[in-house]
Scaffold this motif. Structure first.
Motif, short mmCIF file in Angstrom:
data_model
loop_
_atom_site.label_atom_id
_atom_site.label_comp_id
_atom_site.label_asym_id
_atom_site.label_seq_id
_atom_site.Cartn_x
_atom_site.Cartn_y
_atom_site.Cartn_z
N TYR A 363 0.75 -1.17 -0.27
CA TYR A 363 -0.19 0.22 -0.08
C TYR A 363 0.71 0.95 0.26
O TYR A 363 1.52 1.02 0.78
N LEU A 364 0.42 2.61 -0.70
CA LEU A 364 0.65 3.67 -0.49
C LEU A 364 1.11 3.94 1.04
O LEU A 364 2.63 4.49 1.13
N GLY A 365 0.38 3.89 1.91
CA GLY A 365 0.24 4.25 3.46
C GLY A 365 0.27 3.09 4.41
O GLY A 365 -1.06 2.41 3.91
N ALA A 369 -3.91 1.26 4.30
CA ALA A 369 -4.46 -0.26 4.92
C ALA A 369 -5.11 -0.45 5.68
O ALA A 369 -6.09 -1.35 5.00
N THR A 370 -5.20 0.24 6.63
CA THR A 370 -6.09 -0.21 7.68
C THR A 370 -7.22 0.28 7.15
O THR A 370 -8.15 -0.49 8.16
N THR A 371 -6.92 1.26 6.54
CA THR A 371 -8.82 1.63 6.08
C THR A 371 -9.56 0.86 5.38
O THR A 371 -10.44 0.47 5.73
N TRP A 372 -9.15 0.10 4.36
CA TRP A 372 -8.89 -0.47 3.62
C TRP A 372 -9.38 -2.10 4.50
O TRP A 372 -10.57 -2.71 4.54
N ASN A 373 -8.99 -2.15 5.53
CA ASN A 373 -9.53 -3.65 5.96
C ASN A 373 -10.63 -3.62 7.15
O ASN A 373 -11.20 -4.21 7.42
N ARG A 374 -10.88 -2.12 7.23
CA ARG A 374 -11.83 -1.61 7.63
C ARG A 374 -13.45 -2.08 7.34
O ARG A 374 -14.36 -2.21 7.68
N GLU A 417 -8.46 -10.66 0.66
CA GLU A 417 -7.81 -9.31 0.55
C GLU A 417 -7.22 -8.97 1.97
O GLU A 417 -5.84 -8.14 2.51
N ILE A 418 -7.71 -9.03 3.01
CA ILE A 418 -7.26 -9.07 4.75
C ILE A 418 -6.17 -10.13 4.43
O ILE A 418 -5.39 -9.66 4.96
N CYS A 419 -6.08 -11.15 4.37
CA CYS A 419 -5.61 -11.91 4.32
C CYS A 419 -3.58 -11.74 3.48
O CYS A 419 -2.69 -11.57 3.57
N SER A 420 -3.91 -10.85 2.37
CA SER A 420 -3.05 -10.88 1.44
C SER A 420 -2.19 -9.16 2.34
O SER A 420 -0.96 -8.98 1.77
N SER A 421 -2.84 -8.65 3.40
CA SER A 421 -2.59 -7.43 3.45
C SER A 421 -2.11 -7.17 5.15
O SER A 421 -1.27 -6.86 5.65
N VAL A 422 -2.16 -8.65 5.30
CA VAL A 422 -1.58 -9.29 5.96
C VAL A 422 0.40 -8.79 6.59
O VAL A 422 0.66 -7.92 7.36
N PRO A 423 1.14 -8.80 5.71
CA PRO A 423 2.13 -8.55 5.65
C PRO A 423 3.14 -7.82 5.34
O PRO A 423 3.96 -6.97 6.50
N TYR A 424 2.38 -6.85 5.05
CA TYR A 424 2.66 -5.31 4.55
C TYR A 424 2.26 -4.54 6.38
O TYR A 424 3.15 -3.56 6.09
N ILE A 425 0.79 -4.63 6.73
CA ILE A 425 0.66 -4.11 7.70
C ILE A 425 1.25 -4.62 9.39
O ILE A 425 2.05 -4.07 10.28
N VAL A 426 1.88 -6.08 9.65
CA VAL A 426 2.96 -6.21 10.22
C VAL A 426 4.65 -6.11 9.78
O VAL A 426 4.91 -6.26 10.81
#
Length: 513
Positions: A363-365, A369-374, A417-426
């Motif tokens: 993600y760009l920031g 990323a956290t807003t998309w997950n919400r 998409e939630i699972c795919s976001s995990v590496p970036y967020i952590v």
């Protein structure tokens, strides 16, 4: 404890031979080349600190025996870690007399850098929003509630990293100080200074998530958020100073995010004062925060509808689905209005660890990323509610079989998409990187838990999400994820009617190790 700097990531044999290691898995190329068994790699976090207490004591005794300790020629040495980004530091420093007897860093000097590092997130120079509304300096006064709350969180992080009960006790002491001094500040201030108090309460809520020992900690996390809303209610919604500028806006958005998450998980209504405050706050919000505010308003409607249906013994399915579909359309419109720069980029990877498949999202920031997950979390809950009501509904034209099929497919896409976001967020760059404790684990915890409760995802994916919750609890230092992982695994084969946490949930008892 002495900082050992950056430890070598090479395997044991390459370190012994003092040659460059490519860190390949399961064996590095150097070991394969010489046909030797690769001994594997060390966990960098196990090497972050080294206990030098005995060695320091021996040096001190030797210096004292030689008559050189405390000599007038000796120069005091201070080790004061001051984070450079964001630029927050202690308002006072140790006295020169204390420095003469301070050979290694104090616990506070270790805790504060760890605290700021915990909230340093990728592609965001100012760090997590919890840092953005802190003052330029933290006071060291014993009666300052914010400093005590920050130290409580910092000691909790240190206790989880080092698995130290002593550090955990220090965290509890700072937590008790923060609660006591906050209550005193509220009693003395009429009306209370809402922004100052709310930022302390958010820190106390985070402490409960990090040091969670049993279900009571989760209940206290919820009560802290309710207390923050009450502070705003006492102050009243006509208070532009609380949301004026970037710091006030991010404080409000952070409270919004955590409160909505809590209400969605417990089927509770969002406090009315927050909805009213968001309406008055819109004119003070920076342009880049308005889109997040719009999503928050949609999620408030969903949370309030869900709470109303939970209290209604015999809800009208037709009316409920009409409202849910209306909210669903608003979510679709929010996606269409989202800037194209917010869309994640798909990058290839090797499955393993926090990487679910052979690709992940970048993600760009961090806040994007956290807003998309919400949004994804809300979409899963909304579609799940529609599917729950569609069986007994009298009007088959309102929710067609095709709509139900598309709803299930959309839930699966959102969970992917939630699972795919995990590496970036952590903050994990590859499956072989050591897990770094950071605030991203806290942010991704609830979306992962919702994934485990969706009946239309494969059992393998549900099990993977539950396993990541365990990793977050044990390796990333967010111990609130441990009972959630146990709940996810306990109810793996049950329906989504068990998705929500009871407000008086007391099923799990955790022991800090």
């Amino acid at each position: 404890m002495v900082n050992r700097g950056v430890p070598s990531k090479a395997c044991g044999l390459c370190r012994t031979r003092k040659i460059k290691c490519d860190q390949s898995r399961p064996a590095c190329s150097q070991c394969i080349r010489v046909r030797a068994e690769c001994p594997g790699y060390r966990n960098p976090f196990d090497l972050l600190f080294r206990d030098e207490t005995r060695k320091v004591e021996e040096k001190s005794r030797s210096a004292a025996a030689a008559g050189t300790f405390g000599s007038t020629n000796a120069q005091p040495v201070a080790i004061m870690a001051i984070p450079s980004s964001p630029a927050i530091f202690l308002a006072s420093r140790p006295s020169k007399q204390n420095l003469l007897h301070s050979i290694s860093p104090t616990a506070t000097e270790l805790v504060l850098p760890l605290f700021f590092n915990y909230f340093t997130v990728d592609d965001t120079a100012s760090g997590h929003s919890l840092l953005s509304f802190l003052p330029p300096k933290l006071s060291t006064a014993p009666d300052d509630p914010l400093s005590a709350a920050v130290l409580a969180v910092g000691y909790s992080i240190l206790a989880n990293v080092t698995r130290s009960p002593d550090r955990l006790n220090l965290a509890r002491q700072q937590y008790a100080t923060a609660v006591r001094t906050t209550c005193t500040a509220i009693e003395k201030s009429s009306p209370p200074q809402s922004c100052e108090v709310v930022r302390v309460i958010l820190m106390l809520a985070l402490y409960e998530a990090l040091s969670c020992r049993d279900s009571q900690s989760i209940n206290l996390w919820s009560k802290h958020l309710q207390g923050a809303a009450t502070i705003y209610q006492v102050q009243g919604v006509d208070m532009p100073n609380c949301v004026l500028g970037n710091k006030g806006a991010k404080l409000l958005l952070e409270l919004q995010s955590q409160t909505i998450s809590n209400c969605l998980q417990r089927k509770l209504p969002v406090p009315v004062v927050l909805s009213e405050l968001y309406d008055s706050a819109e004119v003070y919000m920076p342009s880049d925060e308005l889109h997040r505010l719009t999503l928050g308003k949609i999620l408030i409607r969903l949370a309030n509808l869900q709470a109303g249906l939970a209290q209604d013994i015999s809800p009208d399915p037709t009316q409920a689905i009409k409202i849910l579909i209306e909210i669903d359309r608003d979510l679709d419109k929010w996606v269409l209005d989202t800037p194209s720069t917010w869309n994640p980029k798909v990058r290839p990877c090797v499955p393993g660890g926090f990487f679910y498949t052979n690709s992940f999202h970048h993600y760009l920031g961090f806040s994007i990323a956290t807003t998309w997950n919400r949004y994804r979390l809300a979409g899963c809950l909304l579609k799940d509610m529609i599917l729950k009501f569609q069986d007994p509904i009298a009007d088959p034209c309102l929710v067609s079989p095709n709509y139900c099929h598309q709803a299930k497919r959309h839930i699966k896409e959102l969970c992917d998409e939630i699972c795919s976001s995990v590496p970036y967020i952590v903050g994990q760059k590859s499956p072989y990187d050591a897990t770094r404790p950071n605030v991203g684990a806290f942010e991704v915890m609830w979306p992962l838990f919702v994934c485990t409760k969706m009946s239309c995802i494969p059992e393998e994916q549900r099990s993977w999400a539950a396993t990541q919750l365990e990793r977050i609890g044990h390796e990333s230092g967010v111990r609130q994820a441990i009972p959630l992982a146990a709940l996810a695994k306990q109810q793996t084969n049950t329906s989504s009617s068990h998705l929500y946490l009871d407000p008086t949930w007391r099923d799990f008892k955790l022991i800090h190790t």
